[in-house]
Design a protein around this motif. Sequence first.
Motif, PDB file in Angstrom:
ATOM      1  N   TRP A  63       3.577   6.450  -7.421  1.00 36.94           N
ATOM      2  CA  TRP A  63       2.880   5.298  -7.900  1.00 36.94           C
ATOM      3  C   TRP A  63       3.489   3.840  -7.412  1.00 36.94           C
ATOM      4  O   TRP A  63       4.826   4.512  -8.286  1.00 36.94           O
ATOM      5  CB  TRP A  63       2.480   5.611  -9.155  1.00 36.94           C
ATOM      6  CG  TRP A  63       0.835   7.147  -9.367  1.00 36.94           C
ATOM      7  CD1 TRP A  63      -0.135   7.073  -8.185  1.00 36.94           C
ATOM      8  CD2 TRP A  63       1.353   7.951 -10.120  1.00 36.94           C
ATOM      9  NE1 TRP A  63      -0.710   8.060  -8.724  1.00 36.94           N
ATOM     10  CE2 TRP A  63      -0.016   8.842  -9.796  1.00 36.94           C
ATOM     11  CE3 TRP A  63       1.764   8.198 -11.349  1.00 36.94           C
ATOM     12  CZ2 TRP A  63      -0.682   9.835 -10.520  1.00 36.94           C
ATOM     13  CZ3 TRP A  63       0.885   9.158 -11.991  1.00 36.94           C
ATOM     14  CH2 TRP A  63       0.557  10.290 -11.361  1.00 36.94           C
ATOM     15  N   VAL A  64       2.941   3.051  -7.233  1.00 32.99           N
ATOM     16  CA  VAL A  64       3.617   2.198  -6.531  1.00 32.99           C
ATOM     17  C   VAL A  64       3.147   0.731  -7.336  1.00 32.99           C
ATOM     18  O   VAL A  64       1.932   0.776  -7.485  1.00 32.99           O
ATOM     19  CB  VAL A  64       3.560   1.775  -5.251  1.00 32.99           C
ATOM     20  CG1 VAL A  64       4.353  -0.330  -4.679  1.00 32.99           C
ATOM     21  CG2 VAL A  64       4.510   3.185  -4.530  1.00 32.99           C
TER      22      VAL A  64
ATOM     23  N   GLN B 128       8.689   0.178  -8.861  1.00 35.00           N
ATOM     24  CA  GLN B 128       8.597  -1.082  -9.662  1.00 35.00           C
ATOM     25  C   GLN B 128       9.729  -2.271  -9.606  1.00 35.00           C
ATOM     26  O   GLN B 128      10.349  -1.716  -9.807  1.00 35.00           O
ATOM     27  CB  GLN B 128       7.716  -0.832 -11.684  1.00 35.00           C
ATOM     28  CG  GLN B 128       8.971   0.092 -12.073  1.00 35.00           C
ATOM     29  CD  GLN B 128       8.702   0.366 -12.974  1.00 35.00           C
ATOM     30  OE1 GLN B 128       7.311   1.037 -13.834  1.00 35.00           O
ATOM     31  NE2 GLN B 128       8.864   0.234 -14.251  1.00 35.00           N
ATOM     32  N   TYR B 129       9.194  -2.643  -9.022  1.00 29.49           N
ATOM     33  CA  TYR B 129       9.530  -4.295  -9.103  1.00 29.49           C
ATOM     34  C   TYR B 129      10.472  -5.184 -10.572  1.00 29.49           C
ATOM     35  O   TYR B 129       9.102  -5.012 -10.853  1.00 29.49           O
ATOM     36  CB  TYR B 129       9.842  -5.518  -8.150  1.00 29.49           C
ATOM     37  CG  TYR B 129       9.796  -4.758  -6.220  1.00 29.49           C
ATOM     38  CD1 TYR B 129      10.444  -3.796  -6.343  1.00 29.49           C
ATOM     39  CD2 TYR B 129       9.029  -4.781  -5.450  1.00 29.49           C
ATOM     40  CE1 TYR B 129      10.336  -3.247  -5.201  1.00 29.49           C
ATOM     41  CE2 TYR B 129       9.391  -4.646  -4.254  1.00 29.49           C
ATOM     42  CZ  TYR B 129       9.746  -3.548  -4.812  1.00 29.49           C
ATOM     43  OH  TYR B 129       9.650  -3.360  -2.871  1.00 29.49           O
TER      44      TYR B 129
ATOM     45  N   HIS C  11       4.987  -8.468  -6.310  1.00 28.79           N
ATOM     46  CA  HIS C  11       4.030  -7.738  -6.220  1.00 28.79           C
ATOM     47  C   HIS C  11       3.640  -7.269  -4.231  1.00 28.79           C
ATOM     48  O   HIS C  11       2.800  -6.527  -4.377  1.00 28.79           O
ATOM     49  CB  HIS C  11       2.662  -7.525  -6.358  1.00 28.79           C
ATOM     50  CG  HIS C  11       1.607  -6.756  -6.985  1.00 28.79           C
ATOM     51  ND1 HIS C  11       1.935  -5.923  -7.927  1.00 28.79           N
ATOM     52  CD2 HIS C  11       0.577  -6.242  -6.690  1.00 28.79           C
ATOM     53  CE1 HIS C  11       1.140  -4.800  -8.028  1.00 28.79           C
ATOM     54  NE2 HIS C  11       0.616  -5.455  -7.146  1.00 28.79           N
ATOM     55  N   ILE C  12       4.936  -7.709  -3.419  1.00 30.46           N
ATOM     56  CA  ILE C  12       4.669  -6.823  -2.256  1.00 30.46           C
ATOM     57  C   ILE C  12       6.162  -5.969  -2.013  1.00 30.46           C
ATOM     58  O   ILE C  12       6.833  -6.413  -2.162  1.00 30.46           O
ATOM     59  CB  ILE C  12       5.064  -8.364  -1.682  1.00 30.46           C
ATOM     60  CG1 ILE C  12       4.265  -9.081  -1.177  1.00 30.46           C
ATOM     61  CG2 ILE C  12       5.544  -8.317   0.004  1.00 30.46           C
ATOM     62  CD1 ILE C  12       2.738  -8.501  -0.894  1.00 30.46           C
ATOM     63  N   TYR C  13       6.178  -4.592  -2.064  1.00 29.18           N
ATOM     64  CA  TYR C  13       6.688  -3.180  -1.844  1.00 29.18           C
ATOM     65  C   TYR C  13       7.631  -3.640  -0.604  1.00 29.18           C
ATOM     66  O   TYR C  13       6.156  -3.431   0.324  1.00 29.18           O
ATOM     67  CB  TYR C  13       5.390  -2.395  -2.499  1.00 29.18           C
ATOM     68  CG  TYR C  13       6.176  -2.426  -3.744  1.00 29.18           C
ATOM     69  CD1 TYR C  13       7.269  -1.972  -5.183  1.00 29.18           C
ATOM     70  CD2 TYR C  13       4.851  -3.411  -4.559  1.00 29.18           C
ATOM     71  CE1 TYR C  13       6.652  -2.036  -5.926  1.00 29.18           C
ATOM     72  CE2 TYR C  13       5.245  -3.408  -5.440  1.00 29.18           C
ATOM     73  CZ  TYR C  13       6.112  -3.058  -6.926  1.00 29.18           C
ATOM     74  OH  TYR C  13       6.279  -2.961  -8.415  1.00 29.18           O
ATOM     75  N   HIS C  14       8.140  -2.878  -0.837  1.00 29.91           N
ATOM     76  CA  HIS C  14       9.368  -2.969   1.027  1.00 29.91           C
ATOM     77  C   HIS C  14       9.034  -1.036   1.888  1.00 29.91           C
ATOM     78  O   HIS C  14       8.770  -1.338   0.991  1.00 29.91           O
ATOM     79  CB  HIS C  14      10.076  -3.730   0.733  1.00 29.91           C
ATOM     80  CG  HIS C  14      11.123  -4.248   1.918  1.00 29.91           C
ATOM     81  ND1 HIS C  14      11.266  -3.388   3.689  1.00 29.91           N
ATOM     82  CD2 HIS C  14      11.212  -5.247   2.870  1.00 29.91           C
ATOM     83  CE1 HIS C  14      11.605  -3.417   4.319  1.00 29.91           C
ATOM     84  NE2 HIS C  14      11.738  -5.007   3.948  1.00 29.91           N
ATOM     85  N   ALA C  15       8.923  -1.933   3.118  1.00 26.92           N
ATOM     86  CA  ALA C  15       8.701  -0.050   3.916  1.00 26.92           C
ATOM     87  C   ALA C  15       9.980   0.263   3.250  1.00 26.92           C
ATOM     88  O   ALA C  15      10.051   1.359   3.014  1.00 26.92           O
ATOM     89  CB  ALA C  15       8.763  -0.733   5.384  1.00 26.92           C
TER      90      ALA C  15
END
Length: 545
Positions: A383-384, A442-443, A502-506
Amino acid sequence: MFSALPLLAGLLLVAASLTPSLIPRDWLTQGVLAGASMAAGYAMMQFLLAVWRTLEIPVLRGRAARAAHAVLAVPVLALLLRCVFLADEWQNSIRARMGMPDVEVASTTKMLATGLAVFLLLFLIGKAVQALFDLLRLRLARYIPVRSANVLGLLLAGLIVVFLTRDGVVNGAMRLADSSYVAAQHLTDPSAPPPEQDWRPGSAGSDISWDLMGKPGRDFVLGGPDADAIARFTGRPAKQPLRIYVGLAQDKDPQARARVALSEMLRVGAFDRKVLVLASPTGTGWMDPASYDALEYMQGGDLATVAIQYSYLQSPLALIFETDAGLAQTEALMRLVYDHWRSLPADRRPRLYLHGISLGAWSSMHSFNPFQMMNEPVSGAFWVGPPFPSTLWRQANAARQPGSPFILPRIDEGEVIRYASQFAAPDRSGKPWGRLRILFLQYGSDPIVFYDAASLWRAPQWMREPPAPDVSPRLRFTPVVTQLQLAVDMLVATSAPPGFGHIYHAHDYIDGWVSVTAPQDWTAEDTRRLKAICGTNGRMGCENR
C-alpha cells in the motif's frame, strides 16, 4: 470598515502562514493561503470580541483603545515584515531538499497582492453573512425576546449558509468537476480502437466494454512491457502480462462490475498465472505505470493484475465526497475473487497480493478482512501513500514500538508489517519476513498521509519528532495556520517532483515489490538494472528495451 484587533490577529496568522510546510508553495498558492489565514484570524478575533461584549466585560474605548492598538501593532508589523523577508528562504529550504529551483525573485510582491485580494473577497462574504444575520435577528426581535431572536437568527443564518454552500455552490462545483472528469475519460469516443488481441479486455471476445472503460483504463490495458521486452531484460522466456480493467461506466452496481471482472479473469486465465494482484486505482481510475510496469518485469510477465474504477474525481475530492464508492467496489471484488481463489487446490493457486496507491490504498485496505483470511491468508499487500483516515494504517501505527518514529514505525519484529520510504528500504532491518507480508510505502513529505485534523489546535505527532530528510527543519507548528497549511499541501501534493510529496518514484516501487513478492532468482544486480530503465527522464513507467 475594519476593526483594529481583528486586523492585527489576521496579520499574525499571515506571518505564520509564510513559514514552510511539507510541499513547496508558489506565489499563487502562498497568496491564497495568506489571504485565507488573514480572514481566519480576523473572524476568530471578531468572534472573541463578540463573546467578550456579550459577557458585558469592560473594554477600552476612545484614546486608550487607540493607544493600545498602536502598541500592539508595532510587534505584529515587525514580525510580519521579518516573515515576509524570510519567506523565500523558507520555501527554498524545502525546494532544495526536493531538487527544485529557488522561487522567483518577484514572487513576494505577487503573493502579497494575491493574499490581499483573497482576504478582501472573504471579508465581503463574511459581511454578507453578518448582514443576513442582522436582518433575521431584527425581524425576529419584533415577535420574540431579543436574546431568543439573536440565537434563532444565528441558527437560521447558519442553516441558510450551509444550504447555499452545500446544495448550491458545493454540489454545483461537484457536478461541474464530475462532468469535466467524465469528458476527460473520452467515454463512448475513445481515441484508440479496441484491441485486436482476444486476451485483452475490451476486445471482441470480452464482456468489458472498450467504449465505457475510460481513458485511464485503456491506457493501463494497452500499456506496460510486452513479453519480448521482458524476455530481453531477464534473458529468459517470458509471458505476456495480463491486465484487466473494468470502467465505472460499465455498470452502476459495484457488484455487477465485480462479476464482470471475475468473468474476464476466468476467460483470459488470470488464475493460471504465478502471481495475481488485486489493484485499486486512484480516484480518477489512474493506475500508476511506475508500479505495474516494474512488477511485470521482475515476475517475468507471469502475473495478472485486475482493477475496477469507482470514481471520476481526483483522489482528494473522491475522499471527501465519494467516501463509500471505492470501499464498496474493492470489497465486492475481493469477496468474489478471494472465494474463487480459495476454492482452487492450494498447489494450483496464484500468489495473491493486494495493491493500492493513494485513495486506492485506502479502499484496498478496507477489503483486507483478516477474519475472513485467518486460515488461508493472501500472500501480502503493498500500500503506497495511504491516506490519513485509513483505519488499518492507523491501527498499525498505534501498535508501533516505543521510540520508533511516527513516519516510519517499527511493528514488532517486522515479520508481518513494515514501513518504507525513499530513504529507508523495506528490508533495512535484515530480519526475515513471515508468512504474510504487508508493506506501507510513505514519504515524510506526503500530506495525504500525514494530514491531521487535530492540527487545528495541537501539533501532529510527526512534528514533535526530528524531521524526515525531505522535510524542512524550519517547519514549526502554529494553531489554525498549520491546519490551513496542511490542507493546502494536500491540494498541491502532486506538484512535488517524483520521489517527494504524493508522487511516488518507480525506484521505490521496485524496492517494495522485490521485498513483498520475493521474485524467483532475483538479484541486487537485477534491481539495479530495472531501476536504470524505470522512472528515468521524467517517465512514470519503464522503458521497453
